[in-house]
Design a protein around this motif. Structure first.
Motif, PDB file in Angstrom:
ATOM      1  N   GLN A 102       0.855  -1.188   0.000  1.00 13.91           N
ATOM      2  CA  GLN A 102       0.000   0.000   0.000  1.00 13.91           C
ATOM      3  C   GLN A 102       0.885   1.229   0.000  1.00 13.91           C
ATOM      4  OE1 GLN A 102      -2.522  -0.737   3.469  1.00 13.91           O
ATOM      5  NE2 GLN A 102      -4.178  -1.382   2.109  1.00 13.91           N
ATOM      6  N   LEU A 103       0.496   2.223  -0.788  1.00 16.16           N
ATOM      7  CA  LEU A 103       1.333   3.402  -0.987  1.00 16.16           C
ATOM      8  C   LEU A 103       0.572   4.665  -0.616  1.00 16.16           C
ATOM      9  CD1 LEU A 103       2.691   2.400  -4.498  1.00 16.16           C
ATOM     10  CD2 LEU A 103       3.843   2.089  -2.310  1.00 16.16           C
ATOM     11  N   GLN A 104       1.269   5.592   0.022  1.00 19.87           N
ATOM     12  CA  GLN A 104       0.689   6.868   0.429  1.00 19.87           C
ATOM     13  C   GLN A 104       1.617   7.974  -0.032  1.00 19.87           C
ATOM     14  OE1 GLN A 104      -2.273   7.314   2.269  1.00 19.87           O
ATOM     15  NE2 GLN A 104      -2.041   9.507   2.011  1.00 19.87           N
ATOM     16  N   ALA A 105       1.158   8.766  -1.005  1.00 21.57           N
ATOM     17  CA  ALA A 105       1.960   9.874  -1.515  1.00 21.57           C
ATOM     18  C   ALA A 105       1.610  11.159  -0.774  1.00 21.57           C
ATOM     19  CB  ALA A 105       1.714  10.056  -3.006  1.00 21.57           C
ATOM     20  N   SER A 106       2.615  11.998  -0.559  1.00 20.09           N
ATOM     21  CA  SER A 106       2.398  13.272   0.116  1.00 20.09           C
ATOM     22  C   SER A 106       3.463  14.265  -0.325  1.00 20.09           C
ATOM     23  CB  SER A 106       2.437  13.086   1.634  1.00 20.09           C
ATOM     24  OG  SER A 106       3.711  12.619   2.041  1.00 20.09           O
ATOM     25  N   GLY A 107       3.268  15.529   0.057  1.00 19.44           N
ATOM     26  CA  GLY A 107       4.265  16.551  -0.206  1.00 19.44           C
ATOM     27  C   GLY A 107       3.926  17.529  -1.312  1.00 19.44           C
ATOM     28  N   GLY A 108       2.821  17.316  -1.981  1.00 16.70           N
ATOM     29  CA  GLY A 108       2.427  18.233  -3.038  1.00 16.70           C
ATOM     30  C   GLY A 108       1.979  19.571  -2.479  1.00 16.70           C
ATOM     31  N   GLY A 109       1.785  20.523  -3.371  1.00 18.29           N
ATOM     32  CA  GLY A 109       1.339  21.838  -2.953  1.00 18.29           C
ATOM     33  C   GLY A 109       1.542  22.850  -4.062  1.00 18.29           C
ATOM     34  N   LEU A 110       1.429  24.107  -3.691  1.00 19.31           N
ATOM     35  CA  LEU A 110       1.591  25.214  -4.632  1.00 19.31           C
ATOM     36  C   LEU A 110       2.997  25.793  -4.483  1.00 19.31           C
ATOM     37  CD1 LEU A 110       0.419  27.282  -6.647  1.00 19.31           C
ATOM     38  CD2 LEU A 110      -0.366  28.596  -4.658  1.00 19.31           C
ATOM     39  N   GLN A 111       3.663  25.955  -5.598  1.00 13.64           N
ATOM     40  CA  GLN A 111       5.021  26.489  -5.592  1.00 13.64           C
ATOM     41  C   GLN A 111       5.191  27.400  -6.797  1.00 13.64           C
ATOM     42  OE1 GLN A 111       7.757  27.734  -4.226  1.00 13.64           O
ATOM     43  NE2 GLN A 111       8.106  25.763  -3.188  1.00 13.64           N
ATOM     44  N   GLN A 112       6.030  28.397  -6.635  1.00 12.31           N
ATOM     45  CA  GLN A 112       6.333  29.282  -7.758  1.00 12.31           C
ATOM     46  C   GLN A 112       7.367  28.628  -8.678  1.00 12.31           C
ATOM     47  OE1 GLN A 112       7.571  33.009  -6.002  1.00 12.31           O
ATOM     48  NE2 GLN A 112       5.494  33.833  -6.181  1.00 12.31           N
ATOM     49  N   ALA A 113       7.355  29.058  -9.920  1.00 15.70           N
ATOM     50  CA  ALA A 113       8.349  28.564 -10.873  1.00 15.70           C
ATOM     51  C   ALA A 113       9.750  28.848 -10.345  1.00 15.70           C
ATOM     52  CB  ALA A 113       8.153  29.224 -12.233  1.00 15.70           C
ATOM     53  N   GLY A 114      10.621  27.862 -10.479  1.00 21.13           N
ATOM     54  CA  GLY A 114      11.977  27.977  -9.957  1.00 21.13           C
ATOM     55  C   GLY A 114      12.144  27.433  -8.554  1.00 21.13           C
TER      56      GLY A 114
END
Length: 128
Positions: free
Chosen positions: A2-14
């Protein structure tokens, strides 16, 4: 597995983000783990993969030199460090696991059809 992905979000270019894929299951150590991404209206594409020992990695041309995949088998976790982000990196990112047979090459391990287990996805949005 079973896999749990995390860490995404909004970021500016660069900017940078680090995604994590936490796995449960005793077969994780013998699995290849990959990251794929899917933008709205598009297919799910290969991003990066790491073989069971961590010594062999594969990357899509579009992320080479910017993204780094790594794994910590003691923690049952795979990471995707994403630097120099671009707006075109915006997508939902999925981690996946499949059998690592010891042989084979990039043609096999970059193919999403060879991955049996998938996480739920984490959204990455890169603004310009």
């Amino acid at each position: 597995v079973q896999l749990q992905a995390s860490g995404g979000g909004l970021q500016q270019a660069g900017g940078s983000l680090r995604l994590s894929c936490a796995a449960s299951g005793r077969t994780f150590y013998s699995s290849v783990v990959g990251w794929f991404r899917q933008a709205p209206g598009k297919e799910r594409d290969f991003v990066a993969a790491i073989r069971r020992t961590g010594g062999i990695t594969y990357y899509a041309e579009s992320v080479k030199g910017r993204f780094t995949i790594s794994r910590d088998n003691a923690k049952n976790t795979v990471y995707l460090q994403m630097n120099s982000l671009k707006p075109e990196d915006t997508a939902t990112y999925y981690c996946a696991a499949g059998p690592d047979y010891g042989g084979g090459g990039s043609y096999y391990y970059t193919n999403r059809d060879n991955y049996d287990y998938w996480g739920q996805g984490t959204l990455v949005t890169v603004s310009s």
